[in-house]
Design an enzyme around this catalytic site. Structure first.
Site, PDB file in Angstrom:
ATOM      1  CE  LYS A  64       9.253 160.018  59.264  1.00  0.00           C
ATOM      2  NZ  LYS A  64      10.323 160.566  58.431  1.00  0.00           N
ATOM      3  CG  ASP A 210      11.052 156.250  60.441  1.00  0.00           C
ATOM      4  OD1 ASP A 210      12.120 156.351  61.075  1.00  0.00           O
ATOM      5  OD2 ASP A 210      10.793 156.924  59.432  1.00  0.00           O
TER       6      ASP A 210
HETATM    7  C1  LIG Z   1      14.681 158.425  56.326  1.00  0.00           C
HETATM    8  C2  LIG Z   1      13.795 158.069  57.490  1.00  0.00           C
HETATM    9  C3  LIG Z   1      13.900 159.180  58.522  1.00  0.00           C
HETATM   10  O1  LIG Z   1      12.965 159.015  59.551  1.00  0.00           O
HETATM   11  O2  LIG Z   1      12.412 157.916  57.183  1.00  0.00           O
HETATM   12  P1  LIG Z   1      11.540 158.334  55.886  1.00  0.00           P
HETATM   13  O3  LIG Z   1      11.925 159.702  55.498  1.00  0.00           O
HETATM   14  O4  LIG Z   1      11.844 157.337  54.812  1.00  0.00           O
HETATM   15  O5  LIG Z   1      10.103 158.272  56.333  1.00  0.00           O
HETATM   16  C4  LIG Z   1      14.234 156.716  58.113  1.00  0.00           C
HETATM   17  O6  LIG Z   1      15.618 156.698  58.322  1.00  0.00           O
HETATM   18  C5  LIG Z   1      13.846 155.542  57.253  1.00  0.00           C
HETATM   19  O7  LIG Z   1      13.039 154.754  58.007  1.00  0.00           O
HETATM   20  P2  LIG Z   1      11.974 153.710  57.356  1.00  0.00           P
HETATM   21  O8  LIG Z   1      11.180 154.443  56.306  1.00  0.00           O
HETATM   22  O9  LIG Z   1      11.257 153.055  58.454  1.00  0.00           O
HETATM   23  O10 LIG Z   1      12.976 152.787  56.580  1.00  0.00           O
HETATM   24  P3  LIG Z   1      13.031 151.184  56.427  1.00  0.00           P
HETATM   25  O11 LIG Z   1      11.770 150.767  55.771  1.00  0.00           O
HETATM   26  O12 LIG Z   1      13.454 150.554  57.697  1.00  0.00           O
HETATM   27  O13 LIG Z   1      14.266 151.075  55.413  1.00  0.00           O
HETATM   28  C6  LIG Z   1      14.167 151.353  54.048  1.00  0.00           C
HETATM   29  C7  LIG Z   1      15.588 151.369  53.504  1.00  0.00           C
HETATM   30  O14 LIG Z   1      16.244 152.600  53.884  1.00  0.00           O
HETATM   31  C8  LIG Z   1      17.608 152.382  54.168  1.00  0.00           C
HETATM   32  N1  LIG Z   1      17.887 152.757  55.573  1.00  0.00           N
HETATM   33  C9  LIG Z   1      16.879 152.969  56.449  1.00  0.00           C
HETATM   34  C10 LIG Z   1      17.157 153.389  57.738  1.00  0.00           C
HETATM   35  C11 LIG Z   1      18.509 153.552  58.113  1.00  0.00           C
HETATM   36  N2  LIG Z   1      18.839 153.939  59.341  1.00  0.00           N
HETATM   37  N3  LIG Z   1      19.497 153.308  57.220  1.00  0.00           N
HETATM   38  C12 LIG Z   1      19.204 152.932  55.956  1.00  0.00           C
HETATM   39  O15 LIG Z   1      20.114 152.741  55.149  1.00  0.00           O
HETATM   40  C13 LIG Z   1      17.875 150.885  53.913  1.00  0.00           C
HETATM   41  O16 LIG Z   1      18.311 150.803  52.568  1.00  0.00           O
HETATM   42  C14 LIG Z   1      16.493 150.267  54.037  1.00  0.00           C
HETATM   43  O17 LIG Z   1      16.368 149.099  53.271  1.00  0.00           O
END
Ligand SMILES: C[C@@](CO)(OP(=O)(O)O)[C@H](O)COP(=O)(O)OP(=O)(O)OC[C@H]1O[C@@H](n2ccc(N)nc2=O)[C@H](O)[C@@H]1O
Ligand SMILES: Nc1ncnc2c1ncn2[C@@H]1O[C@H](COP(=O)(O)OP(=O)(O)O)[C@@H](O)[C@H]1O
Length: 426
Positions: A64, A210
């Site tokens: 994504k 996500d």
């Molecule tokens: C930043 C984003 C953008 O889509 O994704 P990625 O770039 O990592 O794929 C998301 O917010 C990431 O989602 P995801 O990758 O599912 O994160 P999770 O495993 O749920 O969380 C990992 C860590 O990121 C932080 N976290 C995540 C989501 C959120 N809204 N707030 C947070 O602070 C927390 O510290 C959590 O422990």
């Protein structure tokens, strides 16, 4: 037979996965022109689960990008998570999840794994990855998803799972979340449960913010901590070049950097209006493309015609969405890992690029282009600069995703197959 993958694997696939591949490739369509190279049929729409043999399930796990990511300053009452507005679009670049149930004998002889979330529960779920992602099985999102689904639906936890990894890790491309969602979709198909069942969505949300997005599958606006469905948009096809610097970024560290200098986010209203408008014209273009296709196979000539019928719509979508790209986590990411800024700066000045941005918590940068050829050119040039680079296309739940990694069709325009042929590191 068409080879399945051109990606270098850390470990060979088990025999049962190889035979799945053989069976899937057997469904490849013959070329419409016998003199030309064989082409393959897209085996799978993103939302579907294939069953090449009894008790064996195969499904794709798309990457994504976040076209809008608005993180709110952290409120300590929010269990460590930040409130987030997120608009994500799935891509044709994908991992593949193969799953088969263990029979009673296998189950009895298999070493059981103690589950991290519930040490009392032992199970017989094994997870193998084509490329190691650096975590123990019990911390793998695929394992956690399978285990939580079995617990939620009171089913025996006895599966072998193999993940053919193509999405680079720590890139903001959501690979671990999508692998988990694909596992959940495969189990839903096995047990005849809707992937949109509330209990299933709860399992997904528990695995990661996500994960639920990948069950809904189309471009989607999510609120909450980025896991609650606000609005779903019809699929839009925009060619994308992905540029991944040598270093990855940890999501946890990106949020920690954001907390050092938090900013109030923009609201995603304009992007929502834009996606609605472009997906409407996309749908009209799609009808023309479908007519040009006339069939559901990845046939070079037909797909080339369809792609050219679709071109003005893709161009408009790339141009309009590009004006509104937004990510207020990106600055934190670029402070943490400066080579992400270099990649973004480079992407923005490429003549074919309409707009570029860091996806999610990085480190990958995506660049929207008007045509698939433009996206391919940008990816090729990026590889010459030692980036890992891919060209692909945004997709939706009912779009075709080509499973053969040596598909020679130009179906990138419609099924994202180009991701299959250009995803190896140069
Ligand atoms: C930043 C984003 C953008 O889509 O994704 P990625 O770039 O990592 O794929 C998301 O917010 C990431 O989602 P995801 O990758 O599912 O994160 P999770 O495993 O749920 O969380 C990992 C860590 O990121 C932080 N976290 C995540 C989501 C959120 N809204 N707030 C947070 O602070 C927390 O510290 C959590 O422990
Ligand atoms: N199935 C999986 N695939 C990849 N990484 C996984 C998986 N399960 C757990 N992980 C862990 O999750 C981390 C982040 O995964 P990934 O989804 O690739 O990054 P991002 O969150 O930036 O999109 C990886 O570095 C790895 O430690």
């Amino acid at each position: 037979m068409h080879g399945f993958s051109t990606t270098e694997h850390n470990s060979a696939a088990p025999a049962w996965v190889e035979s799945c591949r053989e069976l899937l490739c057997a469904t490849c369509a013959p070329a419409s022109d016998p003199a030309s190279e064989p082409t393959c049929a897209p085996a799978c729409t993103y939302g579907s689960v294939l069953q090449p043999a009894p008790s064996t399930f195969v499904t794709c796990a798309p990457a994504k990008i976040n076209v809008h990511l608005g993180i709110y300053p952290h409120n300590p009452g929010e269990h460590g998570y930040h409130r987030a507005d997120s608009i994500m679009m799935p891509l044709g670049l994908c991992d593949w999840v193969f799953m088969r149930t263990r029979n009673a004998t296998d189950h009895a002889t298999h070493d059981t794994t103690t589950n991290a979330e519930n040490p009392q529960v032992a199970d017989a779920i094994s997870v193998e990855m084509s490329v190691s992602c650096g975590v123990e099985t019990r911390n793998n999102t695929v394992y956690r998803a399978a285990h939580s689904m079995c617990a939620a639906f009171n089913k025996p936890a006895a599966f072998e799972i193999y993940v053919e990894k193509h999405i680079p890790v720590q890139s903001g491309l959501g690979g671990s979340s999508s692998d988990a969602a694909a596992t959940i979709r495969a189990l839903c198909s096995m047990w005849n449960i809707s992937p949109h069942d509330e209990r299933v969505i709860r399992v997904a949300q528990h695995i990661g913010a996500d994960v639920a997005f990948f069950l809904w599958g189309n471009p989607t606006f999510l609120s909450g901590v980025g896991d609650e469905l606000e609005r779903m948009f019809p699929s839009v096809h925009v060619p994308v070049a992905l540029i991944r610097p040598q270093l990855g970024v940890s999501t946890v560290e990106a949020y920690a950097m954001f907390d050092e200098h938090p900013t109030q986010p923009h609201l995603p209203g304009d992007m929502c209006l834009c996606l609605e408008a472009v997906s409407h014209s996309n749908a009209m273009g799609e009808n023309r493309s479908a007519a040009a296709l006339g069939a559901t196979t990845c046939d070079n000539a037909n797909v080339a015609r369809a792609a050219s019928a679709h071109a003005p719509v893709m161009h408009r979508a790339a141009e309009e969405i590009s004006q509104l790209l937004y990510n207020n986590l990106a600055d934190a990411v670029m402070r943490k890992v400066p080579c992400v800024r270099d990649a973004l700066t480079w992407a923005k000045v490429q003549p074919e690029v309409q707009g570029a941005l860091v996806t999610g918590s990085g480190s990958a940068v995506f660049a929207f282009c008007s045509t698939t050829q433009d996206a391919q050119r940008v990816a090729t040039r990026a590889r010459l600069r030692n980036y890992r680079a891919y060209s692909t296309i945004t997709v939706g739940l009912s779009d075709m995703v080509c499973y053969s990694k040596e598909c020679t069709c130009d179906a990138a325009a419609l099924c994202g197959a180009d991701a299959c042929t250009t995803q190896t590191t140069a």
